[in-house]
Design an enzyme around this catalytic site. Structure first.
Site, PDB file in Angstrom:
ATOM      1  N   GLU A   1       0.821  -1.216   0.000  1.00  0.00           N
ATOM      2  CA  GLU A   1       0.000   0.000   0.000  1.00  0.00           C
ATOM      3  C   GLU A   1       0.856   1.267   0.000  1.00  0.00           C
ATOM      4  OE1 GLU A   1      -3.407  -0.055  -0.524  1.00  0.00           O
ATOM      5  OE2 GLU A   1      -2.758  -2.106  -0.894  1.00  0.00           O
TER       6      GLU A   1
ATOM      7  N   ARG B   1      19.019   8.571 -20.844  1.00  0.00           N
ATOM      8  CA  ARG B   1      19.282   8.805 -22.270  1.00  0.00           C
ATOM      9  C   ARG B   1      19.539  10.273 -22.585  1.00  0.00           C
ATOM     10  NH1 ARG B   1      15.575   9.800 -25.749  1.00  0.00           N
ATOM     11  NH2 ARG B   1      16.253   8.254 -27.250  1.00  0.00           N
TER      12      ARG B   1
ATOM     13  N   ASP C   1      14.492  14.524 -30.562  1.00  0.00           N
ATOM     14  CA  ASP C   1      13.335  13.861 -29.977  1.00  0.00           C
ATOM     15  C   ASP C   1      12.100  14.726 -30.064  1.00  0.00           C
ATOM     16  OD1 ASP C   1      13.081  11.340 -29.009  1.00  0.00           O
ATOM     17  OD2 ASP C   1      14.372  11.711 -27.287  1.00  0.00           O
TER      18      ASP C   1
HETATM   19  C1  9D3 Z   1      -3.619   4.330  -6.047  1.00  0.00           C
HETATM   20  C2  9D3 Z   1      -3.830   2.900  -5.733  1.00  0.00           C
HETATM   21  N1  9D3 Z   1      -3.685   2.625  -4.261  1.00  0.00           N
HETATM   22  C3  9D3 Z   1      -5.038   2.620  -3.722  1.00  0.00           C
HETATM   23  C4  9D3 Z   1      -5.236   1.917  -2.451  1.00  0.00           C
HETATM   24  C5  9D3 Z   1      -3.004   1.350  -4.034  1.00  0.00           C
HETATM   25  C6  9D3 Z   1      -1.719   1.194  -4.757  1.00  0.00           C
HETATM   26  C7  9D3 Z   1      -1.687   0.541  -5.981  1.00  0.00           C
HETATM   27  C8  9D3 Z   1      -0.485   0.366  -6.641  1.00  0.00           C
HETATM   28  C9  9D3 Z   1      -0.554   1.683  -4.216  1.00  0.00           C
HETATM   29  C10 9D3 Z   1       0.648   1.509  -4.888  1.00  0.00           C
HETATM   30  C11 9D3 Z   1       0.669   0.830  -6.089  1.00  0.00           C
HETATM   31  C12 9D3 Z   1       1.933   0.594  -6.782  1.00  0.00           C
HETATM   32  N2  9D3 Z   1       2.244   1.655  -7.767  1.00  0.00           N
HETATM   33  C13 9D3 Z   1       3.326   2.390  -7.627  1.00  0.00           C
HETATM   34  O1  9D3 Z   1       4.079   2.188  -6.699  1.00  0.00           O
HETATM   35  C14 9D3 Z   1       3.600   3.458  -8.580  1.00  0.00           C
HETATM   36  C15 9D3 Z   1       2.852   3.980  -9.683  1.00  0.00           C
HETATM   37  C16 9D3 Z   1       1.591   3.622 -10.259  1.00  0.00           C
HETATM   38  O2  9D3 Z   1       0.881   2.685  -9.844  1.00  0.00           O
HETATM   39  N3  9D3 Z   1       1.154   4.344 -11.321  1.00  0.00           N
HETATM   40  C17 9D3 Z   1       1.861   5.369 -11.874  1.00  0.00           C
HETATM   41  N4  9D3 Z   1       3.026   5.739 -11.363  1.00  0.00           N
HETATM   42  C18 9D3 Z   1       3.502   5.035 -10.290  1.00  0.00           C
HETATM   43  S1  9D3 Z   1       4.938   5.370  -9.544  1.00  0.00           S
HETATM   44  C19 9D3 Z   1       4.760   4.167  -8.449  1.00  0.00           C
END
Ligand code: 9D3
Length: 244
Positions: A116, A153, A168
């Site tokens: 979480e 990059r 780019d």
């Molecule tokens: C927003 C979702 N959260 C709700 C309870 C739970 C949750 C889901 C997935 C918390 C962390 C994650 C893991 N995702 C990342 O660590 C993450 C991420 C992403 O899910 N989307 C876009 N950028 C990133 S950077 C790190």
């Protein structure tokens, strides 16, 4: 440039980095990536990195002490403070502009989230919290790789042909023009005549028009921030007249 990546899944980072442009840059020594297993910074027999959230609720939270120990180890090794970037869905949206700013640093540490998220106290040691977009992935490893790739990059010498970087589309603020290679025709599918003409002034103008037309069609929002020359502004005016 040196990156330290702190993760509970080192293989998710190491394996992709063996390949492609970044793999080559690491072999050459232009780029240094140190992958740190968060479990190596635990002190208990079971190498526990997570715990239940205070206040209750589903899921687990990354414990703060292993993260602080990992950052301390990195700073001790480098004999200097390190800029720490936390990957999280709550972060500021990562953009090419941020990539350009980060590429001027000699050293960055990327913290990959899981479960979480982090105990909020780790944010005391964090200089930026970044998200790669409004969608959910299972952890911070893929986002950390995306950030690492986009930043690395831009470091001189990482990409073999420097022109690929400066030209780019996102550096110029436009989408790319269409590309073709041999053969000149496959059935009825033909390469545009202008590209076979050898007329380089015509080709340059055609590419500008195509890049602008695509951007206007697909990503008109980009045109606000695009840096256009006189010719491009002229072409854009024509394209806009053509459609309204
Ligand atoms: C927003 C979702 N959260 C709700 C309870 C739970 C949750 C889901 C997935 C918390 C962390 C994650 C893991 N995702 C990342 O660590 C993450 C991420 C992403 O899910 N989307 C876009 N950028 C990133 S950077 C790190």
């Amino acid at each position: 440039m040196t990156f330290d990546i702190i993760t509970i899944f080192p293989a998710m980072i190491e394996e992709p980095l063996r390949n492609g442009i970044l793999g080559r840059a690491i072999d050459r020594g232009t780029l240094d990536v140190k992958v740190r297993d968060l479990r190596d910074f635990t002190t208990d027999r079971h190498r526990v990195v997570d715990d239940a959230p205070y206040g209750g609720g589903p899921g687990m939270v990354l414990k703060p002490e292993p993260i602080f120990r990992a950052l301390d180890a990195i700073e001790t090794e480098r004999r200097a403070p390190v800029s720490v970037i936390l990957t999280s869905p709550q972060g500021r949206r990562f953009t090419q502009t941020i990539a350009q700013q980060l590429s001027r640093e000699a050293h960055l540490a990327l913290l990959c989230g899981r479960y979480e998220g982090f105990d909020d106290r780790v944010r005391e040691r964090v200089s930026a919290e970044l998200s790669i977009g409004d969608f959910v992935v299972s952890g911070g490893e893929l986002p950390a790789l995306v950030i690492l790739d986009a930043v690395a990059r831009l470091v001189p010498g990482v990409v073999g042909d420097e022109r690929s970087v400066t030209e780019d589309s996102f550096s110029r603020g436009l989408l790319d023009f269409p590309q073709f290679t041999r053969p000149p025709e496959i059935g009825t599918l033909r390469v545009p005549d202008v590209l076979l003409s050898g007329n380089h002034a015509e080709i340059r103008r055609w590419r500008k028009r195509e890049a602008l037309a695509r951007t206007l069609e697909r990503r008109p929002d980009l045109l606000d921030g695009a840096v256009l020359d006189d010719e491009e502004r002229e072409i854009l005016k024509e394209l806009r007249h053509g459609r309204h």
